[in-house]
Scaffold this motif. Sequence first.
Motif, mmCIF file in Angstrom:
data_model
loop_
_atom_site.group_PDB
_atom_site.id
_atom_site.type_symbol
_atom_site.label_atom_id
_atom_site.label_comp_id
_atom_site.label_asym_id
_atom_site.label_seq_id
_atom_site.Cartn_x
_atom_site.Cartn_y
_atom_site.Cartn_z
ATOM 1 N N GLU A 34 92.138 29.251 16.473
ATOM 2 C CA GLU A 34 93.346 30.078 16.443
ATOM 3 C C GLU A 34 93.739 30.398 15.008
ATOM 4 O O GLU A 34 94.164 31.515 14.703
ATOM 5 N N GLN A 35 93.589 29.421 14.120
ATOM 6 C CA GLN A 35 93.936 29.638 12.716
ATOM 7 C C GLN A 35 93.004 30.659 12.078
ATOM 8 O O GLN A 35 93.445 31.516 11.296
ATOM 9 N N GLN A 36 91.715 30.614 12.397
ATOM 10 C CA GLN A 36 90.764 31.577 11.849
ATOM 11 C C GLN A 36 91.076 32.998 12.326
ATOM 12 O O GLN A 36 90.979 33.959 11.561
ATOM 13 N N ILE A 37 91.435 33.108 13.604
ATOM 14 C CA ILE A 37 91.799 34.420 14.143
ATOM 15 C C ILE A 37 93.045 34.945 13.434
ATOM 16 O O ILE A 37 93.104 36.114 13.032
ATOM 17 N N LYS A 38 94.042 34.069 13.275
ATOM 18 C CA LYS A 38 95.271 34.475 12.594
ATOM 19 C C LYS A 38 94.974 34.952 11.174
ATOM 20 O O LYS A 38 95.516 35.968 10.719
ATOM 21 N N GLU A 39 94.102 34.240 10.468
ATOM 22 C CA GLU A 39 93.794 34.613 9.089
ATOM 23 C C GLU A 39 93.120 35.984 9.015
ATOM 24 O O GLU A 39 93.366 36.750 8.085
ATOM 25 N N LYS A 40 92.277 36.298 9.990
ATOM 26 C CA LYS A 40 91.650 37.620 10.008
ATOM 27 C C LYS A 40 92.708 38.698 10.258
ATOM 28 O O LYS A 40 92.695 39.759 9.624
ATOM 29 N N VAL A 111 105.258 42.437 8.018
ATOM 30 C CA VAL A 111 104.830 41.118 8.501
ATOM 31 C C VAL A 111 103.328 41.180 8.751
ATOM 32 O O VAL A 111 102.832 42.168 9.296
ATOM 33 N N PRO A 112 102.560 40.164 8.350
ATOM 34 C CA PRO A 112 101.133 40.158 8.692
ATOM 35 C C PRO A 112 100.934 40.157 10.204
ATOM 36 O O PRO A 112 101.669 39.486 10.935
ATOM 37 N N LEU A 113 99.956 40.907 10.669
ATOM 38 C CA LEU A 113 99.676 40.974 12.100
ATOM 39 C C LEU A 113 99.421 39.587 12.675
ATOM 40 O O LEU A 113 99.751 39.317 13.833
ATOM 41 N N GLY A 114 98.861 38.700 11.866
ATOM 42 C CA GLY A 114 98.607 37.337 12.333
ATOM 43 C C GLY A 114 99.863 36.589 12.722
ATOM 44 O O GLY A 114 99.841 35.725 13.601
ATOM 45 N N VAL A 115 100.980 36.912 12.071
ATOM 46 C CA VAL A 115 102.258 36.277 12.416
ATOM 47 C C VAL A 115 102.711 36.715 13.808
ATOM 48 O O VAL A 115 103.216 35.912 14.600
ATOM 49 N N ILE A 116 102.510 37.999 14.116
ATOM 50 C CA ILE A 116 102.849 38.503 15.448
ATOM 51 C C ILE A 116 101.968 37.815 16.487
ATOM 52 O O ILE A 116 102.442 37.370 17.542
ATOM 53 N N TYR A 117 100.677 37.726 16.206
ATOM 54 C CA TYR A 117 99.736 37.062 17.123
ATOM 55 C C TYR A 117 100.152 35.607 17.355
ATOM 56 O O TYR A 117 100.175 35.128 18.497
ATOM 57 N N GLN A 118 100.492 34.920 16.292
ATOM 58 C CA GLN A 118 100.894 33.516 16.396
ATOM 59 C C GLN A 118 102.151 33.371 17.246
ATOM 60 O O GLN A 118 102.246 32.468 18.094
ATOM 61 N N GLN A 119 103.102 34.271 17.041
ATOM 62 C CA GLN A 119 104.342 34.227 17.820
ATOM 63 C C GLN A 119 104.057 34.469 19.301
ATOM 64 O O GLN A 119 104.629 33.802 20.172
#
Length: 265
Positions: A34-40, A111-119
């Motif tokens: 999940e962290q790797q996906i968020k970073e991308k 906001v980075p797209l990864g933040v939206i994904y994480q939320q």
Amino acid sequence: MKSLVRWGAMLGLIGSTLLGSVTFLDSPVLALSEQQIKEKLDSVPVYLITNDKGLPLSRTLPAQNGKQSGSVTGVYMSRQEALAFIKELQKAKTKDPKLEDMAKKLQVTAVPLGVIYQQLQQTKDQANRLVFAFKPVDQELKGALDLLRASGQKVDQFKSVPVFAVRFAPDKGYVPIQLGQNKQQMIPLFMSKQDAQGLLTQVKPKFPKADIQVIDVDGVIKTLKDKDEPWLNQVVLVPSPESREYIRTLPKNNNAPKPKSLPSK
């Protein structure tokens, strides 16, 4: 936005990419975390309309079965389109002075797209959650539809955010680019058809069957989550030219402000 500032170091290389062959890894293949996906996903900025306290502008969703269903907020892929929406709200005439005052204080927050994904991942099982309604760029939607129709598909609309990938041929793999001083090979997924067209132009003389594949961002995320394939480690999302220009304006130091976690409501 530290994650976006990091991307800035590679921006100058996008316009003059060097083509290479995809190098596959010999190590065991594991699905991305999940962290790797968020970073991308963090490499792509998206834009929220927020109040002076940094809270997203949202509206309450209709209740279902007597229960509150949460709220929805717009996620813009274009900062300019988000700013234009604010201007329209500020021009609108209303008899409520509180609404007029609120509109004056609205701002666009990147906001980075990864933040939206994480939320989304953290709140997916919550009934009273914040729902994100993505607003793709009209020009990119048109570009995606044009490409799909040119390939023979009968489509009237594109219901997600389009992503563009360049292939050596419809039945071949994706074209990699070399980034950084070490010329690391990466597979670019472009948020802009214009950028994909630029890479295609470079590829065509040597690979006449090369084309642009239209994907949607949901499909990209699902592939990153579900597939155990080495080349996924090489995938990099390339922001649109407009967003890259915005990233260049960010402070280039480690003290750059980090985006806060989004509220669940």
